[in-house]
Design an enzyme around this catalytic site. Structure first.
Site, short mmCIF file in Angstrom:
data_model
loop_
_atom_site.label_atom_id
_atom_site.label_comp_id
_atom_site.label_asym_id
_atom_site.label_seq_id
_atom_site.Cartn_x
_atom_site.Cartn_y
_atom_site.Cartn_z
N ALA A 19 38.81 -13.42 -6.86
CA ALA A 19 38.66 -14.41 -7.93
C ALA A 19 37.72 -15.47 -7.36
O ALA A 19 38.02 -16.06 -6.32
CB ALA A 19 40.00 -15.04 -8.25
N HIS A 64 38.21 -8.58 2.88
CA HIS A 64 37.23 -7.97 1.96
C HIS A 64 35.99 -7.56 2.74
O HIS A 64 35.42 -6.48 2.53
CB HIS A 64 36.84 -8.96 0.86
CG HIS A 64 37.85 -9.01 -0.25
ND1 HIS A 64 38.08 -10.16 -0.98
CD2 HIS A 64 38.70 -8.09 -0.76
CE1 HIS A 64 39.02 -9.93 -1.89
NE2 HIS A 64 39.42 -8.69 -1.77
N SER A 95 35.71 -6.56 5.76
CA SER A 95 35.92 -5.30 6.51
C SER A 95 35.91 -4.09 5.59
O SER A 95 35.28 -3.08 5.89
CB SER A 95 37.26 -5.35 7.26
OG SER A 95 37.31 -6.48 8.08
N CYS A 108 56.37 24.41 -13.80
CA CYS A 108 56.16 24.36 -15.26
C CYS A 108 55.48 25.62 -15.76
O CYS A 108 55.73 26.06 -16.90
CB CYS A 108 55.31 23.14 -15.61
SG CYS A 108 56.19 21.61 -15.29
N GLU A 132 55.89 18.71 -19.22
CA GLU A 132 56.03 19.96 -19.99
C GLU A 132 57.51 20.26 -20.28
O GLU A 132 57.87 20.71 -21.37
CB GLU A 132 55.44 21.14 -19.22
CG GLU A 132 53.95 21.01 -18.89
CD GLU A 132 53.70 20.35 -17.55
OE1 GLU A 132 54.40 19.39 -17.18
OE2 GLU A 132 52.77 20.80 -16.86
N1 LIG Z 1 43.26 -18.98 -6.27
C1 LIG Z 1 43.28 -17.87 -7.05
C2 LIG Z 1 43.79 -16.65 -6.56
N2 LIG Z 1 44.28 -16.64 -5.28
C3 LIG Z 1 44.75 -15.56 -4.74
C4 LIG Z 1 45.47 -15.70 -3.42
O1 LIG Z 1 45.74 -14.42 -2.86
C5 LIG Z 1 46.81 -16.38 -3.66
O2 LIG Z 1 47.41 -16.60 -2.42
C6 LIG Z 1 47.78 -15.47 -4.42
O3 LIG Z 1 47.27 -15.15 -5.66
C7 LIG Z 1 49.10 -16.20 -4.63
O4 LIG Z 1 49.99 -15.21 -5.01
P1 LIG Z 1 51.41 -15.61 -5.71
O5 LIG Z 1 51.05 -16.25 -7.00
O6 LIG Z 1 52.07 -16.55 -4.73
O7 LIG Z 1 52.10 -14.28 -5.86
N3 LIG Z 1 43.78 -15.54 -7.32
C8 LIG Z 1 43.31 -15.60 -8.60
O8 LIG Z 1 43.32 -14.59 -9.30
N4 LIG Z 1 42.80 -16.76 -9.11
C9 LIG Z 1 42.79 -17.90 -8.39
O9 LIG Z 1 42.34 -18.93 -8.89
N1 LIG Z 2 53.92 15.20 -12.73
C1 LIG Z 2 53.64 16.48 -13.12
C2 LIG Z 2 53.05 17.39 -12.19
N2 LIG Z 2 52.78 16.95 -10.92
C3 LIG Z 2 52.40 17.88 -9.88
O1 LIG Z 2 53.57 18.32 -9.19
C4 LIG Z 2 53.72 17.64 -7.94
C5 LIG Z 2 55.10 17.02 -7.85
O2 LIG Z 2 56.05 18.06 -7.98
P1 LIG Z 2 57.62 17.62 -7.96
O3 LIG Z 2 57.86 17.11 -6.59
O4 LIG Z 2 58.32 18.90 -8.32
O5 LIG Z 2 57.76 16.57 -9.03
C6 LIG Z 2 52.65 16.55 -7.96
O6 LIG Z 2 52.16 16.32 -6.65
C7 LIG Z 2 51.57 17.13 -8.84
O7 LIG Z 2 50.75 18.02 -8.11
N3 LIG Z 2 52.76 18.65 -12.58
C8 LIG Z 2 53.10 19.09 -13.84
O8 LIG Z 2 52.93 20.26 -14.13
N4 LIG Z 2 53.63 18.23 -14.76
C9 LIG Z 2 53.91 16.95 -14.44
O9 LIG Z 2 54.42 16.22 -15.30
ZN LIG Z 3 55.35 20.77 -13.45
#
Ligand SMILES: Nc1c(/N=C/[C@H](O)[C@H](O)[C@H](O)COP(=O)(O)O)[nH]c(=O)[nH]c1=O
Ligand SMILES: Nc1c(N[C@@H]2O[C@H](COP(=O)(O)O)[C@@H](O)[C@H]2O)[nH]c(=O)[nH]c1=O
Ligand SMILES: [Zn+2]
Length: 362
Positions: free
Chosen positions: A155, A297, A299, A85, A53
């Site tokens: 994936a 996943h 968990s 605001c 705002e």
């Molecule tokens: N093996 C695959 C994935 N494998 C995901 C595993 O978390 C893999 O270790 C990370 O993506 C590696 O991260 P970085 O590139 O080193 O930052 N994820 C995917 O989306 N496709 C796949 O085929």
């Molecule tokens: N970003 C946003 C709002 N954000 C609100 O204000 C809080 C953050 O306040 P401050 O720490 O002062 O930035 C945030 O947790 C959310 O509740 N409000 C608004 O009117 N307009 C804005 O663009």
């Molecule tokens: Zn605000």
């Protein structure tokens, strides 16, 4: 479409484009209009800086008197890092305020609207409310529950495998799908993996987009602090690495003694996800992208601690009861005990399909 909707859609669009960069604040857009002429537009760009705002009213200058303002979130009424605001809108004598949705921040929660109405300003709430809530679902989750919004990402092959029995997983999905994963990394405050993924893949877990991106905090669930000394996560300084371990881990190991590494020791021998999410929430991590592996996943699914699932499915059948399944853990006895979801989007990305699903309430 009414011109009111057009202005709110514009406010939503300039809020949407800042998603991922305003955390732990929401992404907000504002448009000032008078007699069919746009006098100012503004987005909140970064936490601690001017609100949407303020930017829009600065552009409008003295012409703001008697104008309408469309804002995607209820104007704030509290003194956070920036002045309220609502007070500014009153001071600049706006005629009407259109608010897409109220702000659930307990500091505000309707008080902004009340203040405006008490000052005699007409306030309409609810224009494009659904879209505004969807836009800031991560902010809403964190500010209400003090826990991050959790996106599970997997994936997998068509038959649901994320690695062969030997642990090989390179690559399942196409480079286009993997680039989409980096877009999600850029949008989230943190990436979380289990120590199994670190031992198996030695991932870098940074966001690498051609147009530039920010690196989320890299979180490893590592009960006994087994993370290898020569792992990329402990040696690449382009992002923070947080290692979360259990109470019996030996935290004195030199390998974690690095400026970009933080060790968080829980007070239980085993890692409880609820405690992890409470810790992240306290540290103002607004969203976390859980990239696996299968046990992690398992968990999150078993405890229903996720808000969204992004599944990338590759056109490949792996087979093998000994291949790694995308969601580990223990199988429920009955099918009806499975977690019911609603599919919210299907997209083809390269040769892969991306499905987004959200858990059914209740
Ligand atoms: N093996 C695959 C994935 N494998 C995901 C595993 O978390 C893999 O270790 C990370 O993506 C590696 O991260 P970085 O590139 O080193 O930052 N994820 C995917 O989306 N496709 C796949 O085929
Ligand atoms: N970003 C946003 C709002 N954000 C609100 O204000 C809080 C953050 O306040 P401050 O720490 O002062 O930035 C945030 O947790 C959310 O509740 N409000 C608004 O009117 N307009 C804005 O663009
Ligand atoms: Zn605000």
């Amino acid at each position: 479409m009414s011109s009111k909707a057009k202005y709110m859609d514009t406010a939503l669009a300039i809020a949407e484009v800042t998603l991922g960069q305003t955390s732990p604040n929401p992404s907000v857009g504002a448009v000032v209009v008078k007699d069919g002429k746009v006098l100012g537009i503004g987005s909140h760009l970064q936490a601690g800086t001017e609100h949407a705002e303020v930017h829009a009213l600065k552009q409008a200058g003295d012409l703001a008197e008697g104008a309408d303002i469309y804002v995607t979130l209820e104007p704030c009424s509290h003194h956070g890092k920036t002045p309220p605001c609502a007070d500014l809108i009153i001071e600049r004598k706006l005629a009407r305020v259109f608010v897409a949705c109220l702000d659930p921040n307990p500091e505000i929660a309707g008080r902004g609207v009340d203040k405006l109405r008490q000052a005699g300003i007409t306030v309409e709430v609810g224009l494009r409310e659904e879209r505004a809530r969807e836009l800031n679902r991560k902010f809403f989750k964190h500010i209400r529950h003090k826990r991050p919004y959790v996106t599970l990402k997997a994936a997998a092959t068509l038959d649901g495998k994320t690695a062969t029995a030997s642990g090989d997983s390179r690559w399942i999905t196409s480079s286009e799908a993997r680039e989409d994963v980096h877009k999600q990394r850029d949008l989230h405050d943190a990436i979380l993996v289990g120590i199994g993924t670190v031992l198996q893949d030695d991932p870098l877990l940074t966001a690498r987009l051609p147009q530039g991106s920010k690196n989320p905090i890299r979180i490893v669930l590592d009960t006994h602090l087994r993370i290898p000394e020569d792992s990329k996560l402990l040696n690449s300084q382009e992002a923070m690495t947080w290692v979360i371990c259990g109470s019996s881990a030996n935290t004195g190991q030199a390998k974690c003694n690095k400026s970009h590494v933080k060790v968080w020791q829980l007070d239980t021998p085993e890692i409880q996800l609820e405690a992890v999410l409470d810790l992240l929430g306290e540290q103002n991590v607004q969203s976390v992208y859980v990239e696996g592996g299968s046990g992690v996943h398992g968990s999150f699914v078993e405890k229903s601690l996720f808000d969204e699932c992004h599944w990338y499915i590759a056109p490949r059948l792996l087979g093998g009861i000994d291949a790694v399944t995308s969601v580990g853990g223990i199988s429920p006895r009955l099918m009806k005990e499975g977690k019911r979801l609603t599919f919210t989007s299907f997209t083809q990305i390269g040769t892969d399909i991306k499905i987004i699903a959200v858990p059914d309430k209740g």
